[in-house]
Enzyme design. Sequence first.
Site, mmCIF file in Angstrom:
data_model
loop_
_atom_site.group_PDB
_atom_site.id
_atom_site.type_symbol
_atom_site.label_atom_id
_atom_site.label_comp_id
_atom_site.label_asym_id
_atom_site.label_seq_id
_atom_site.Cartn_x
_atom_site.Cartn_y
_atom_site.Cartn_z
ATOM 1 N N CYS A 1 3.152 4.334 20.639
ATOM 2 C CA CYS A 1 4.023 4.245 21.790
ATOM 3 C C CYS A 1 5.485 4.425 21.419
ATOM 4 C CB CYS A 1 3.800 2.917 22.490
ATOM 5 S SG CYS A 1 3.422 3.202 24.198
ATOM 6 N N GLY B 1 0.808 -1.218 0.000
ATOM 7 C CA GLY B 1 0.000 0.000 0.000
ATOM 8 C C GLY B 1 0.840 1.267 0.000
ATOM 9 N N THR B 2 1.864 1.263 0.816
ATOM 10 C CA THR B 2 2.671 2.481 0.968
ATOM 11 C C THR B 2 3.291 2.894 -0.370
ATOM 12 O OG1 THR B 2 3.138 1.840 3.240
ATOM 13 C CG2 THR B 2 4.607 3.483 2.263
ATOM 14 N N SER C 1 -2.942 -3.854 -0.317
ATOM 15 C CA SER C 1 -1.833 -4.608 0.254
ATOM 16 C C SER C 1 -2.316 -6.033 0.526
ATOM 17 C CB SER C 1 -1.455 -3.977 1.600
ATOM 18 O OG SER C 1 -0.123 -3.603 1.626
ATOM 19 N N GLN D 1 -7.494 -1.047 3.412
ATOM 20 C CA GLN D 1 -8.256 -1.833 4.393
ATOM 21 C C GLN D 1 -9.493 -2.491 3.787
ATOM 22 O OE1 GLN D 1 -7.618 -2.799 7.448
ATOM 23 N NE2 GLN D 1 -5.801 -1.585 7.887
HETATM 24 N N1 PLP Z 1 -3.326 2.664 4.153
HETATM 25 C C1 PLP Z 1 -4.029 2.103 5.160
HETATM 26 C C2 PLP Z 1 -5.442 2.547 5.399
HETATM 27 C C3 PLP Z 1 -3.447 1.116 5.951
HETATM 28 O O1 PLP Z 1 -4.160 0.561 6.940
HETATM 29 C C4 PLP Z 1 -2.105 0.717 5.681
HETATM 30 C C5 PLP Z 1 -1.455 -0.283 6.530
HETATM 31 O O2 PLP Z 1 -1.833 -0.529 7.660
HETATM 32 C C6 PLP Z 1 -1.424 1.319 4.616
HETATM 33 C C7 PLP Z 1 -2.073 2.292 3.883
HETATM 34 C C8 PLP Z 1 -0.032 0.933 4.280
HETATM 35 O O3 PLP Z 1 0.029 -0.402 3.821
HETATM 36 P P1 PLP Z 1 1.388 -1.232 3.868
HETATM 37 O O4 PLP Z 1 1.946 -1.076 5.250
HETATM 38 O O5 PLP Z 1 0.994 -2.631 3.583
HETATM 39 O O6 PLP Z 1 2.297 -0.644 2.854
#
Ligand code: PLP
Length: 371
Positions: free
Chosen positions: A322, A68-69, A195, A176
């Site tokens: 945290c 995702g990132t 992701s 998500q």
């Molecule tokens: N966007 C949302 C809403 C997420 O929950 C996440 C990961 O928790 C990401 C983006 C990033 O995904 P990844 O860590 O798999 O690259």
Amino acid sequence: MIYFDNAATTALHPEVREAMTEAMELYGNPASIHARGRRSRVFIEDQRINVAALLGVKPGEIFFTSGGTESIQTAITGALKDHGVRRIITTPLEHPAVNRNLESLIKMFPFELVYVNHDKKGKVDLDHLEELFQTEKKTLTILMHANNETGMLLSQKRVAALCRKYNSLFLSDTVQTIGKFEIDLSEGVSFAAASAHKFHGPKGAGILFVDAGTPIEPLILGGGQERNMRSGTENIIGIAGLSKALEVALRDLNENKSFIESLRIELFHGLTQLFPDLYCLTELSHSLYTILNVGIPIETVGEMLVYRLDMEGVAVSGGSACASGANNPSHVLQALGIKPGFEHVRFSFSRYNNSDEIDRFISVIKKMIRK
Ligand code: PLP
């Protein structure tokens, strides 16, 4: 061990593991012209066709990434560089993959950052969004389909329609929600991200959807893989797992959805019986069915609940970032103006949870109540 942290990541589905194990035999480099390379290439293209069909888009609109990132960063950077975006509309509730990126990109690109209003549970104000569209500047709207901490859902279709009406690009953060709903990417969505590890696939494998009408240039340059969009030798095993995970998730969607929904309601009722002052941050009627975020009065159970539950074998997430032992509320809880005196716990479920775990959890937390 009770694992109620499926919004962070999920366990591999056995069919996914099998598909990945089979794909381990495909060691030819997809860029090589010999038969072994060609086998790998054909395999990847077959997975692209599969993923595109599952999402109802064209294979040419799907790019495999590391998650995702990376998908989000590629889309934002592309919108700024290649579409002359000068205004970005978003919320402070987005994932750091959006917010941290914007903090950095604003130092490099000349754009205005605008926040759309939301209510105290994080619901986006669409009238305000429409007002914000009254501008001459080329705009990119970035909104998450479901918030990873609260589960709050966006009316994605309505936002997509508004973006279309006002000619704004739209990056929908569907990390998500892909694999948990039937998602319509056909109209008004310019970019979307997913992701695999959020829907029982492997970590390090993701999807970037780029609408054919809003093509962008690559972020990662090199050997020209992924039709020149994302260089680097392809993660064949990850792609195999992602493709299978999406297939299984959508195949079993209805059954899993009602099962998980029933678990969430069961836990919610159990908690409200124990804690009459419980604050339910998750809007149960309009949220991702896998997430339940509640604030439990600290005076009843004390602090550091997430750690204490972990010691009892229960994995949940808190709303606390945290760092260096400091128990600060997360950026989402801060932006929502959460009242002090409540310890927020995010429970997130999957098909692998069951009702017995809910009962066990309730007896664990019952023991923590101060007499
Ligand atoms: N966007 C949302 C809403 C997420 O929950 C996440 C990961 O928790 C990401 C983006 C990033 O995904 P990844 O860590 O798999 O690259």
